[in-house]
Design an enzyme around this catalytic site. Structure first.
Site, PDB file in Angstrom:
ATOM      1  N   THR A  69       0.815  -1.212   0.000  1.00 16.89           N
ATOM      2  CA  THR A  69       0.000   0.000   0.000  1.00 16.89           C
ATOM      3  C   THR A  69       0.846   1.259   0.000  1.00 16.89           C
ATOM      4  O   THR A  69       0.467   2.277  -0.577  1.00 16.89           O
ATOM      5  CB  THR A  69      -0.942   0.002   1.223  1.00 16.89           C
ATOM      6  OG1 THR A  69      -1.799  -1.139   1.144  1.00 16.89           O
ATOM      7  CG2 THR A  69      -1.806   1.251   1.264  1.00 16.89           C
ATOM      8  N   THR A 109       1.724  -4.174   4.589  1.00 18.36           N
ATOM      9  CA  THR A 109       1.612  -4.353   6.038  1.00 18.36           C
ATOM     10  C   THR A 109       1.124  -5.738   6.454  1.00 18.36           C
ATOM     11  O   THR A 109       1.421  -6.194   7.562  1.00 18.36           O
ATOM     12  CB  THR A 109       0.658  -3.308   6.639  1.00 18.36           C
ATOM     13  OG1 THR A 109      -0.638  -3.437   6.039  1.00 18.36           O
ATOM     14  CG2 THR A 109       1.197  -1.901   6.417  1.00 18.36           C
ATOM     15  N   ASP A 110       0.378  -6.440   5.604  1.00 22.04           N
ATOM     16  CA  ASP A 110      -0.290  -7.662   6.057  1.00 22.04           C
ATOM     17  C   ASP A 110       0.672  -8.758   6.500  1.00 22.04           C
ATOM     18  O   ASP A 110       0.375  -9.508   7.428  1.00 22.04           O
ATOM     19  CB  ASP A 110      -1.219  -8.194   4.963  1.00 22.04           C
ATOM     20  CG  ASP A 110      -2.477  -7.365   4.822  1.00 22.04           C
ATOM     21  OD1 ASP A 110      -2.681  -6.460   5.654  1.00 22.04           O
ATOM     22  OD2 ASP A 110      -3.263  -7.609   3.885  1.00 22.04           O
ATOM     23  N   LYS A 114       0.807  -7.094  13.365  1.00 19.48           N
ATOM     24  CA  LYS A 114      -0.293  -6.230  12.934  1.00 19.48           C
ATOM     25  C   LYS A 114      -1.540  -6.648  13.700  1.00 19.48           C
ATOM     26  O   LYS A 114      -2.024  -7.768  13.556  1.00 19.48           O
ATOM     27  CB  LYS A 114      -0.514  -6.357  11.426  1.00 19.48           C
ATOM     28  CG  LYS A 114      -1.557  -5.384  10.885  1.00 19.48           C
ATOM     29  CD  LYS A 114      -1.697  -5.474   9.366  1.00 19.48           C
ATOM     30  CE  LYS A 114      -2.723  -4.462   8.860  1.00 19.48           C
ATOM     31  NZ  LYS A 114      -2.883  -4.516   7.388  1.00 19.48           N
TER      32      LYS A 114
END
Length: 431
Positions: free
Chosen positions: A99, A175-176, A254
């Site tokens: 992202t 980020t995942d 996360k």
């Protein structure tokens, strides 16, 4: 992708420039907003307006559309950039996608990895006042598509840049699965002489609420202005634009799908916070920079599985995974528990040569297989306690350890030894 000839001619006739206010009417619907740049991912028949609420919208333009110039944008006085005061230190930016390097397709609303590392850095001109930047793209993918080969490439390229004199590396990353990659790099890169900092964004770079800008600048400041040298993850410390948290790469997870402060250090304090005004405060011990070289050990055993125990878990369903895998990490309940029938299947797998590590799906706290009968049976079967490691960190570590040795005793010893800060010496009372 450029505008279609029709839209290009329309904008030319209107003498419209980026920053001007336009009215676009399609049938009964009218949109009024500021004309935004048409980036390479926008389709040729789409123009982008920033509405008064701060959000961007993509509008399809056809010959039946009515487009009117409402007002010209305020002329911007071009001022010369102030004299730069770069530290003279070089920071390598190795783009991987995600992202942070994405644009929105305003035709569909989907986000796509479309921004190069060079474009990303160019969008943050302040970073050049902090350091000299060498940006390049390793690949451009979302983090769910990351695999072991990608981890190995990142580790090897980061090692090359550091050994060539870079003060550190910034890795823009989705980020995942950032926690998996940061753990993999921590084990592969060993005793780093210079830091590797993974950064991401919960909002794509062309959105008004994007956190890409502040995270990148903070990572550059942290690399240049401190003596810390490990694999770190740097993301927003809160939902507001006030500071970033620097997490140890083997202790970060996360914890929210979309908040900008989604990342938390588990069973460990954050290493540092970076104020967006430039201040840096440390909260934990860390490895310090040195002048040594880094030798990447990137070998990984890929035949490793990560299983989460659940009530009613059928031993027969998971028997093949347990017996045919070189290693299995289980995220058990509480202190590290599974049902008695699953315990028997695990015992059989361990006796057959599978290395099994037990962690806890509670995340916070430490596994303890000595309290209840099931745990003691697992210890007797040769199951390795995962201490307070995150399940995903234990999974990555087991892959790396199995590539270093095939000796069962050595595997157990290495898994229970704190190699890269993945195991806490003591419980954090702030949990």
């Amino acid at each position: 992708m450029s505008y279609s000839p029709f839209i290009s001619e329309l904008i030319k006739k209107l003498d419209a420039k980026e920053g001007d206010t336009l009215s676009v009417r399609n049938g009964e619907r009218e949109y009024v907003g500021t004309l935004m740049p048409h980036h390479e991912f926008s389709l040729e028949d789409i123009i982008i307006l920033k509405l008064s609420n701060g959000y961007n919208i993509g509008i399809r333009i056809s010959e039946s559309s009515s487009v009117t110039l409402i007002s010209k944008g305020a002329a911007k006085e071009k001022k010369p950039r102030p004299e730069q005061h770069s530290s003279g230190k070089t920071v390598s930016v190795l783009g991987t996608g995600g992202t942070i390097a994405s644009y929105v397709d305003y035709r569909t609303g989907a986000v796509h990895p479309a921004l190069s590392a060079g474009d990303l850095v160019a969008a943050v001109p302040e970073i050049k006042d902090i350091c000299d930047v060498k940006a390049e793209v390793l690949f451009s993918i979302f983090s769910e598509n990351m695999n072991v080969e990608n981890w190995q490439t990142i580790a090897e390229e980061a090692a090359d840049r550091i050994n060539a004199g870079a003060e550190g590396c910034i890795i823009p990353h989705g980020t995942d699965t950032m926690g998996y990659t940061s753990a993999a790099l921590a084990f592969m890169l060993g005793d780093l002489p210079k830091p590797v900092v993974l950064v991401g964004a919960q909002r794509s770079s062309d959105r008004p609420s994007s956190d890409a800008y502040t995270n990148l600048v903070s990572a550059a400041r942290f690399i240049v202005n401190t003596d810390a040298s490990e694999v770190f993850v740097l993301m927003h410390a809160s939902s507001s634009d006030s500071s970033a948290a620097v997490h140890r790469g083997t202790k970060v997870r996360k914890m929210h799908t979309s908040r900008r402060d989604a990342f938390k250090s588990v069973n460990s304090p954050v290493v540092a916070t970076v104020d967006f005004e430039g201040g840096i405060d440390f909260h934990a011990d860390y490895r310090k920079k040195s002048s040594s070289k880094v030798c990447a050990q990137t070998e990984m055993e890929t035949n490793v599985a990560l299983l989460q125990y659940f009530p009613g878990m059928s031993p027969s369903v998971f028997s093949r995974i347990l017996h045919e895998s070189s290693g299995v990490v289980i995220s058990g309940t509480g202190l590290g528990h599974v049902s008695s029938d699953m315990a028997e299947e695990i015992k059989s797998a361990v006796q057959g040569g599978t290395s099994v590590v037990m962690t806890s799906q509670c995340l916070y706290g430490r596994t303890n297989l000595n309290v209840y009968n099931t745990g003691r049976d697992l210890i007797s079967a040769g199951v390795i306690p995962g201490e307070d490691m995150l399940p995903e960190t234990a999974y990555v570590k087991l892959m790396w350890v199995l590539a270093q040795t095939s000796d069962a005793d050595k595997i157990s010893e290495m898994m229970r030894t704190n190699l890269r800060g993945e195991i806490s010496d003591r419980r954090d009372i702030s949990e």
